[in-house]
Design an enzyme around this catalytic site. Structure first.
Site, PDB file in Angstrom:
ATOM      1  N   CYS A 166       0.848  -1.183   0.000  1.00  0.00           N
ATOM      2  CA  CYS A 166       0.000   0.000   0.000  1.00  0.00           C
ATOM      3  C   CYS A 166       0.883   1.232   0.000  1.00  0.00           C
ATOM      4  O   CYS A 166       2.075   1.164   0.295  1.00  0.00           O
ATOM      5  CB  CYS A 166      -0.911   0.021   1.228  1.00  0.00           C
ATOM      6  SG  CYS A 166      -1.991  -1.420   1.392  1.00  0.00           S
ATOM      7  N   LYS A 225      -2.587  -5.325 -19.516  1.00  0.00           N
ATOM      8  CA  LYS A 225      -2.300  -6.001 -18.253  1.00  0.00           C
ATOM      9  C   LYS A 225      -3.385  -6.996 -17.899  1.00  0.00           C
ATOM     10  O   LYS A 225      -3.104  -8.084 -17.414  1.00  0.00           O
ATOM     11  CB  LYS A 225      -2.154  -4.959 -17.132  1.00  0.00           C
ATOM     12  CG  LYS A 225      -1.694  -5.560 -15.801  1.00  0.00           C
ATOM     13  CD  LYS A 225      -0.304  -6.149 -15.913  1.00  0.00           C
ATOM     14  CE  LYS A 225       0.142  -6.862 -14.667  1.00  0.00           C
ATOM     15  NZ  LYS A 225       1.392  -7.586 -14.860  1.00  0.00           N
ATOM     16  N   LYS A 270       8.189 -14.478 -22.268  1.00  0.00           N
ATOM     17  CA  LYS A 270       8.723 -13.189 -21.837  1.00  0.00           C
ATOM     18  C   LYS A 270       9.528 -12.531 -22.961  1.00  0.00           C
ATOM     19  O   LYS A 270       9.414 -11.326 -23.195  1.00  0.00           O
ATOM     20  CB  LYS A 270       9.617 -13.356 -20.597  1.00  0.00           C
ATOM     21  CG  LYS A 270       8.858 -13.544 -19.321  1.00  0.00           C
ATOM     22  CD  LYS A 270       8.103 -12.282 -18.937  1.00  0.00           C
ATOM     23  CE  LYS A 270       6.888 -12.605 -18.094  1.00  0.00           C
ATOM     24  NZ  LYS A 270       5.803 -13.266 -18.785  1.00  0.00           N
ATOM     25  N   GLU A 328       7.153 -11.320 -25.723  1.00  0.00           N
ATOM     26  CA  GLU A 328       6.274 -10.244 -25.264  1.00  0.00           C
ATOM     27  C   GLU A 328       6.953  -8.880 -25.319  1.00  0.00           C
ATOM     28  O   GLU A 328       6.336  -7.905 -25.747  1.00  0.00           O
ATOM     29  CB  GLU A 328       5.850 -10.488 -23.810  1.00  0.00           C
ATOM     30  CG  GLU A 328       4.688 -11.428 -23.613  1.00  0.00           C
ATOM     31  CD  GLU A 328       4.308 -11.533 -22.149  1.00  0.00           C
ATOM     32  OE1 GLU A 328       3.102 -11.469 -21.864  1.00  0.00           O
ATOM     33  OE2 GLU A 328       5.210 -11.659 -21.293  1.00  0.00           O
ATOM     34  N   ASN A 360       0.601  -0.575   6.128  1.00  0.00           N
ATOM     35  CA  ASN A 360       0.968  -1.383   4.972  1.00  0.00           C
ATOM     36  C   ASN A 360       1.591  -2.660   5.501  1.00  0.00           C
ATOM     37  O   ASN A 360       2.532  -2.614   6.293  1.00  0.00           O
ATOM     38  CB  ASN A 360       1.967  -0.631   4.095  1.00  0.00           C
ATOM     39  CG  ASN A 360       2.498  -1.482   2.952  1.00  0.00           C
ATOM     40  OD1 ASN A 360       1.840  -2.409   2.495  1.00  0.00           O
ATOM     41  ND2 ASN A 360       3.689  -1.157   2.483  1.00  0.00           N
ATOM     42  N   GLY A 361       1.076  -3.822   5.098  1.00  0.00           N
ATOM     43  CA  GLY A 361       1.624  -5.098   5.549  1.00  0.00           C
ATOM     44  C   GLY A 361       0.533  -6.064   5.931  1.00  0.00           C
ATOM     45  O   GLY A 361      -0.640  -5.899   5.572  1.00  0.00           O
ATOM     46  N   HIS A 377      11.467 -33.882 -32.777  1.00  0.00           N
ATOM     47  CA  HIS A 377      10.193 -34.027 -33.480  1.00  0.00           C
ATOM     48  C   HIS A 377       9.774 -32.715 -34.136  1.00  0.00           C
ATOM     49  O   HIS A 377       8.609 -32.317 -34.083  1.00  0.00           O
ATOM     50  CB  HIS A 377       9.114 -34.524 -32.523  1.00  0.00           C
ATOM     51  CG  HIS A 377       9.410 -35.869 -31.957  1.00  0.00           C
ATOM     52  ND1 HIS A 377       9.098 -37.050 -32.593  1.00  0.00           N
ATOM     53  CD2 HIS A 377      10.047 -36.231 -30.806  1.00  0.00           C
ATOM     54  CE1 HIS A 377       9.492 -38.076 -31.867  1.00  0.00           C
ATOM     55  NE2 HIS A 377      10.085 -37.608 -30.771  1.00  0.00           N
ATOM     56  N   ARG A 411       1.321   1.760  -5.871  1.00  0.00           N
ATOM     57  CA  ARG A 411       1.411   0.778  -4.798  1.00  0.00           C
ATOM     58  C   ARG A 411       0.045   0.246  -4.370  1.00  0.00           C
ATOM     59  O   ARG A 411      -0.033  -0.675  -3.550  1.00  0.00           O
ATOM     60  CB  ARG A 411       2.122   1.392  -3.588  1.00  0.00           C
ATOM     61  CG  ARG A 411       3.559   1.778  -3.842  1.00  0.00           C
ATOM     62  CD  ARG A 411       4.188   2.385  -2.607  1.00  0.00           C
ATOM     63  NE  ARG A 411       4.283   1.417  -1.523  1.00  0.00           N
ATOM     64  CZ  ARG A 411       5.304   0.599  -1.320  1.00  0.00           C
ATOM     65  NH1 ARG A 411       6.326   0.613  -2.145  1.00  0.00           N
ATOM     66  NH2 ARG A 411       5.313  -0.238  -0.296  1.00  0.00           N
ATOM     67  N   TRP A 419      -3.898  -1.432  -1.287  1.00  0.00           N
ATOM     68  CA  TRP A 419      -3.900  -2.709  -2.024  1.00  0.00           C
ATOM     69  C   TRP A 419      -4.422  -3.743  -1.043  1.00  0.00           C
ATOM     70  O   TRP A 419      -3.758  -4.110  -0.089  1.00  0.00           O
ATOM     71  CB  TRP A 419      -2.490  -3.051  -2.508  1.00  0.00           C
ATOM     72  CG  TRP A 419      -2.413  -4.360  -3.232  1.00  0.00           C
ATOM     73  CD1 TRP A 419      -2.017  -5.554  -2.720  1.00  0.00           C
ATOM     74  CD2 TRP A 419      -2.740  -4.598  -4.603  1.00  0.00           C
ATOM     75  NE1 TRP A 419      -2.071  -6.521  -3.691  1.00  0.00           N
ATOM     76  CE2 TRP A 419      -2.504  -5.977  -4.849  1.00  0.00           C
ATOM     77  CE3 TRP A 419      -3.205  -3.798  -5.641  1.00  0.00           C
ATOM     78  CZ2 TRP A 419      -2.729  -6.543  -6.099  1.00  0.00           C
ATOM     79  CZ3 TRP A 419      -3.413  -4.370  -6.878  1.00  0.00           C
ATOM     80  CH2 TRP A 419      -3.174  -5.729  -7.095  1.00  0.00           C
ATOM     81  N   GLU A 461       7.614 -20.220 -20.313  1.00  0.00           N
ATOM     82  CA  GLU A 461       7.516 -18.892 -19.729  1.00  0.00           C
ATOM     83  C   GLU A 461       8.671 -18.001 -20.194  1.00  0.00           C
ATOM     84  O   GLU A 461       8.468 -16.814 -20.487  1.00  0.00           O
ATOM     85  CB  GLU A 461       7.499 -18.988 -18.202  1.00  0.00           C
ATOM     86  CG  GLU A 461       7.512 -17.667 -17.464  1.00  0.00           C
ATOM     87  CD  GLU A 461       6.334 -16.774 -17.756  1.00  0.00           C
ATOM     88  OE1 GLU A 461       6.414 -15.581 -17.400  1.00  0.00           O
ATOM     89  OE2 GLU A 461       5.327 -17.219 -18.339  1.00  0.00           O
TER      90      GLU A 461
END
Length: 609
Positions: free
Chosen positions: A2, A604, A486, A489, A98-99, A505, A27, A74, A482
């Site tokens: 946050c 996103k 990346k 992208e 925050n936490g 193959h 944040r 958040w 992955e």
């Protein structure tokens, strides 16, 4: 994660707080709020949604005073509602946080037993009640804060103020960042440097276990127990935009380097090392519920789909449950064979991916049990599922997912262990060993991040490649997928991931001296076979980038470049091996001059078909 902000001085606080929150909105953007004190009276304004909503509220109903606190949230505990927005108030005390407070349920029960009424679902509100309760027992504001801090377990950055001590802000830290800005006749507090740079360049960083008493003229540091702390301020030379990115050139680089902390946050409070178990109270549905499942289908899109491929290994090996992995966009358009003994797990960072949401609903409509793995509290997928397992990656600004992926893999590993213990398929000793390895993973990632310079040099060699092949075996094959995703992208280089054993193959026909081939070669039970695949690449002239966890003469004789990462349990090597692939994609993209944080044609959160 946050955004927190505090101000004490001789100017109107609300405008300074709001501007600081604008710098910190990355944040958290679920809700926001501000509190000020004027004439010994606390005024609070808060609302859900982005910060502009708070701006409108403040224009309609201003607050006044030269001391105040602000927060952009958040969500981690409790949904996105006005009641759960910060600041939280109890009696004379108002604060922001925050936490994650791990023992908040026990603390909450104790306050309720004393007759206190709590108005939110958050772990934060209980802190304000603890401080106010201590003050009502005769302690002053600072002493009440110290007593409260010694009762809290977990991670926190707290900023509090009290209408009985209207010229003082208190800030405290444990495993969550907080920084104090030193001005002339004023001082500021924030969770990150960007919020301070319009006002000062001189800052003090709080360390874990420290409390700061902040007035307009002084900052006094001490430990939670009261021992004085002396620390010289630092001078910050970053510009505001660079500061928002933590000094990194791009959000993507910042988020790659945030992964050790993100994994710590995802595991915090969930590991019971002594008894070899994983505590997931949010999905504690009973032993019989878990034993009634005889099949699992994981559904996701993009990077989250790769996390599901890794999870298939976890769930089948640790919980001994057959697993399928399906694309959300495919699952929804066929007639899936699921029933009441099937668990459909939907995995999504945002919790808003339309295809994944539709797949979850299709499973539910066929009578399946449903579970969501999400990063965003109260998102659509989280609301539609029967139960939710949250990751704690914090906001991810860059479009290309990094810390969301590794925290998804981590959360799914926790889920597999949780199921295995309840189904009796994994013993205490093995579970303890696996949990200990998991605890060490953030340290391994920190060590792997030290390869950044070497990987940047590799990017110079391979930035002009037109095609790249990524190969892995077993549980590391999804990491090859992955890594290829990346690269394509953010650098726009065509890249493909394959199981190393499938190279003959088809893909082997593409290999020549112009093609880089990235091989994942941990020293696991298929290491020798993957070495054989590497030699096949060499014989066709391919340029080999080998990523391994230990020296090997055959490997070093054949590979063009070798990167060595720390070793861990084979089930957790995918997390460690992901990091150099992220860094390679990042540095190649930077060299090619692409828009790293917002690559072309991508969004996103994909909320359309």
């Amino acid at each position: 994660m946050c955004g927190i902000m505090g101000y004490v001085g001789d100017r109107e606080a609300s405008a300074i707080l709001f501007q600081g929150l604008k710098r910190l909105e990355y944040r958290g953007y679920d809700s926001a709020g501000i509190a000020t004190i004027a004439d010994h009276t606390i005024d609070v304004r808060r609302c859900v949604g982005k910060l502009d909503n708070l701006g409108k509220l403040l224009r309609e109903s201003p607050v006044h005073g030269t001391i105040g606190i602000g927060h952009t949230r958040w969500a981690t505990h409790g949904g996105v509602t006005d009641e759960n927005a910060h600041p939280h108030r109890a009696g004379h005390v108002v604060l922001i946080h925050n936490g994650i407070i791990e023992n908040y349920l026990a603390l909450r029960a104790a306050m309720v037993a004393k007759g206190r009424t709590l108005n939110s679902e958050t772990d934060t509100e209980i802190i304000s009640h603890l401080i106010d309760d201590a003050m009502r027992q005769g302690l002053d504001f600072v002493a009440a804060m110290r007593r409260t801090l010694q009762q809290l377990e977990g991670s926190f950055a707290i900023v509090a103020m009290c209408d009985l001590t209207p010229g003082t802000l208190l800030a405290a830290k444990s495993a969550t960042p907080i920084v104090i800005g030193l001005g002339q006749g004023e001082n500021l507090i924030a969770s990150d440097i960007p919020a301070l740079l319009d006002h000062t360049r001189d800052v003090l960083f709080l360390e874990d276990g420290e409390l700061a008493e902040v007035t307009r003229d002084r900052v006094q540091l001490s430990t939670f127990a009261g021992a004085p702390v002396e620390r010289a301020p630092r001078r910050i030379t970053w510009d505001p935009v660079t500061a928002q990115k933590g000094g990194y050139k791009h959000f993507l680089a910042k988020e790659i380097h945030e992964q050790p902390q993100a994994i710590i946050d995802t595991t915090r409070g969930r590991l019971e090392l002594e008894i070899g178990d994983v505590a997931l109270p949010e999905i504690e549905l009973g032993v019989e519920w878990w034993r009634s499942i005889d099949r699992i289908t994981l559904v996701a899109c993009g990077t989250a789909w790769h996390a599901c491929l890794v999870a298939k290994f976890y769930l089948e090996q640790l919980a001994r449950i057959p697993c399928d992995v399906d694309y959300g966009s495919e699952f929804r358009y066929r007639d899936p064979v699921v029933d009441g003994r099937t668990l459909v797990i939907a995995v999504s960072q945002s919790g808003e991916t339309l295809d994944t949401l539709a797949a979850l609903e299709a499973g539910r409509d066929h009578g399946a049990k449903t579970l969501a793995v999400c990063n965003v509290v109260d998102s659509s997928i989280a609301r539609r599922a029967s139960a939710v397992l949250y990751t704690h990656a914090g906001p991810e600004i860059s479009v290309a997912s990094t810390k969301a992926f590794t925290t998804q893999v981590t959360a799914l590993f926790l889920l597999a262990l949780h199921l295995g213990r309840r189904r009796g398929t994994i013993g205490t000793d093995i579970a303890r060993q696996l949990l200990q390895h998991l605890v060490e993973v953030p340290h391994h990632i920190e060590a792997t991040l030290q390869l950044d310079g070497a990987i940047e040099q590799l990017a110079r060699k391979y930035e002009h490649a037109r095609d790249t092949l990524y190969l892995g075996r077993g549980i590391n094959y999804p990491i090859a997928l992955e890594g290829a995703l990346k690269l394509k992208e953010i650098s726009y280089i065509h890249a493909e991931g394959y199981p190393a054993g499938e190279m003959k193959h088809g893909p082997i026909a593409l290999i020549n001296e112009d093609m880089p081939v990235v091989l994942l070669l941990p020293h696991d039970r298929v290491f020798a076979k993957t070495i054989g695949n590497m030699k096949e690449v060499e014989s066709r002239g391919g340029r080999i980038i080998a990523i391994t966890d230990g020296p090997d003469r055959d490997l070093e004789a054949v590979a063009t470049d070798v990167l060595q990462v720390p070793t861990t349990h084979p089930l957790l090597m995918p997390v460690v091996l992901t990091i150099p692939l992220q860094l390679l994609a990042y540095h190649v993209a930077v060299r090619r001059g692409t828009d790293v944080d917002q690559p072309r044609n991508l969004a996103k959160s994909v909320t359309v078909e």
